[in-house]
Design a protein around this motif. Structure first.
Motif, PDB file in Angstrom:
ATOM      1  N   SER A 133       2.682  12.232  13.515  1.00  0.00           N
ATOM      2  CA  SER A 133       3.636  11.123  13.645  1.00  0.00           C
ATOM      3  C   SER A 133       2.906   9.785  13.671  1.00  0.00           C
ATOM      4  N   ASN A 134       1.731   9.742  14.296  1.00  0.00           N
ATOM      5  CA  ASN A 134       0.961   8.501  14.313  1.00  0.00           C
ATOM      6  C   ASN A 134       0.398   8.175  12.932  1.00  0.00           C
ATOM      7  N   ALA A 135       0.005   9.209  12.193  1.00  0.00           N
ATOM      8  CA  ALA A 135      -0.481   9.002  10.826  1.00  0.00           C
ATOM      9  C   ALA A 135       0.651   8.465   9.946  1.00  0.00           C
ATOM     10  N   ALA A 136       1.841   9.052  10.102  1.00  0.00           N
ATOM     11  CA  ALA A 136       2.999   8.601   9.321  1.00  0.00           C
ATOM     12  C   ALA A 136       3.380   7.179   9.699  1.00  0.00           C
ATOM     13  N   SER A 137       3.315   6.858  10.982  1.00  0.00           N
ATOM     14  CA  SER A 137       3.657   5.508  11.439  1.00  0.00           C
ATOM     15  C   SER A 137       2.681   4.480  10.878  1.00  0.00           C
ATOM     16  N   ALA A 138       1.388   4.816  10.901  1.00  0.00           N
ATOM     17  CA  ALA A 138       0.379   3.903  10.357  1.00  0.00           C
ATOM     18  C   ALA A 138       0.652   3.624   8.888  1.00  0.00           C
ATOM     19  N   ILE A 143       2.735   0.034   4.494  1.00  0.00           N
ATOM     20  CA  ILE A 143       3.646  -0.175   3.369  1.00  0.00           C
ATOM     21  C   ILE A 143       4.573  -1.350   3.633  1.00  0.00           C
ATOM     22  N   SER A 144       5.093  -1.434   4.862  1.00  0.00           N
ATOM     23  CA  SER A 144       6.012  -2.535   5.200  1.00  0.00           C
ATOM     24  C   SER A 144       5.330  -3.894   5.063  1.00  0.00           C
ATOM     25  N   ILE A 145       4.051  -3.946   5.395  1.00  0.00           N
ATOM     26  CA  ILE A 145       3.298  -5.204   5.285  1.00  0.00           C
ATOM     27  C   ILE A 145       3.082  -5.556   3.814  1.00  0.00           C
TER      28      ILE A 145
END
Length: 249
Positions: A133-138, A143-145
């Motif tokens: 989940s932390n890898a996916a969040s990173a 991507i959002s940036i």
């Protein structure tokens, strides 16, 4: 009828966030905090609810760690205590009439993590979902940036009512992008630490670091990203609550 004088020396009341600080009287006009008080700086920690959410999020992993160490590594007992702690934070949130969505998500992740550990027969896999989940969040934050929709801007914009108008303000867009990188680093730190410990099959240390990298890391992330955010906004700019949207001639 007399007009009351502007508040230029107000002192925060005891129930206000302890992180709020008084600033010089020459504070830039118009860049007020959420209460419209010109004597207090805008603070990302205050906007995001201070450290309460981070503290509540650290309760289940700490309960898991204590139970794990006390029982000599009994996964089921540790999971049960983690769920009990989650339920306690849920009740507390409901008593305070707050939305306990984060607590629900935490409980769900704990249940899923326990099922993964049970069906694989390896206690270390209880932390696998945290790693993933932390890898996916990173990745999602990066991507959002890159695409110009930094998550920090979306979150803060929703909280202060500016919604996504900040995207039309180059100054605020750039500031939110820079500050969002701090959140990426937060997730990357967890991914690196969890991956190494998971690979070495260090379940006890995984439990310790799971607790250590919750509250302290979130508080540090909010503090640093808040500093980066406001440092990137020139003093001539009215601030995050007043996006400067260019009007076509």
């Amino acid at each position: 009828m007399t007009v009351s004088e502007p508040r230029t020396g107000a002192v925060p009341t005891p129930d206000e966030d302890a992180a709020a600080e008084l600033v010089p009287a020459a504070f830039e006009e118009g860049r007020y905090d959420a209460d419209g008080d010109p004597t207090r700086e805008e603070s990302l920690a205050r906007l995001l609810g201070g450290g309460k959410a981070a503290l509540e999020g650290s309760v289940p992993p700490i309960a898991f760690l204590i139970a794990w160490l006390a029982t000599g590594g009994e996964l089921l007992t540790a999971v049960i205590w983690s769920l009990v702690a989650s339920a306690a934070t849920l009740v507390y949130a409901l008593v305070e009439r707050r939305r306990p969505k984060a607590v629900f998500i935490g409980m769900l992740m704990t249940v899923i993590a326990a099922m993964i550990a049970y069906y694989t027969g390896e206690a270390r896999n209880f932390f696998l979902i945290q790693l993933l989940s932390n890898a996916a969040s990173a990745l999602a934050w990066v991507i959002s940036i890159v695409i110009g929709w930094p998550f920090l801007g979306i979150i803060v914009g929703g909280l202060i009512g500016t919604k996504t108008r900040w995207r039309k303000d180059p100054v605020l867009l750039r500031a939110y992008q820079r500050a969002s990188w701090i959140w990426v680093m937060q997730y990357v730190i967890r991914v690196v630490v969890f991956t190494v410990l998971w690979w070495l099959d260090e379940t006890t240390w995984l439990a310790i670091m799971r607790a250590a990298l919750t509250y302290p890391l979130i508080i540090a992330c909010v503090a640093v990203s808040g500093w980066v955010l406001f440092a990137a906004i020139p003093k001539s700019h009215p601030g995050i609550r007043k996006p400067q949207v260019a009007v076509a001639d």
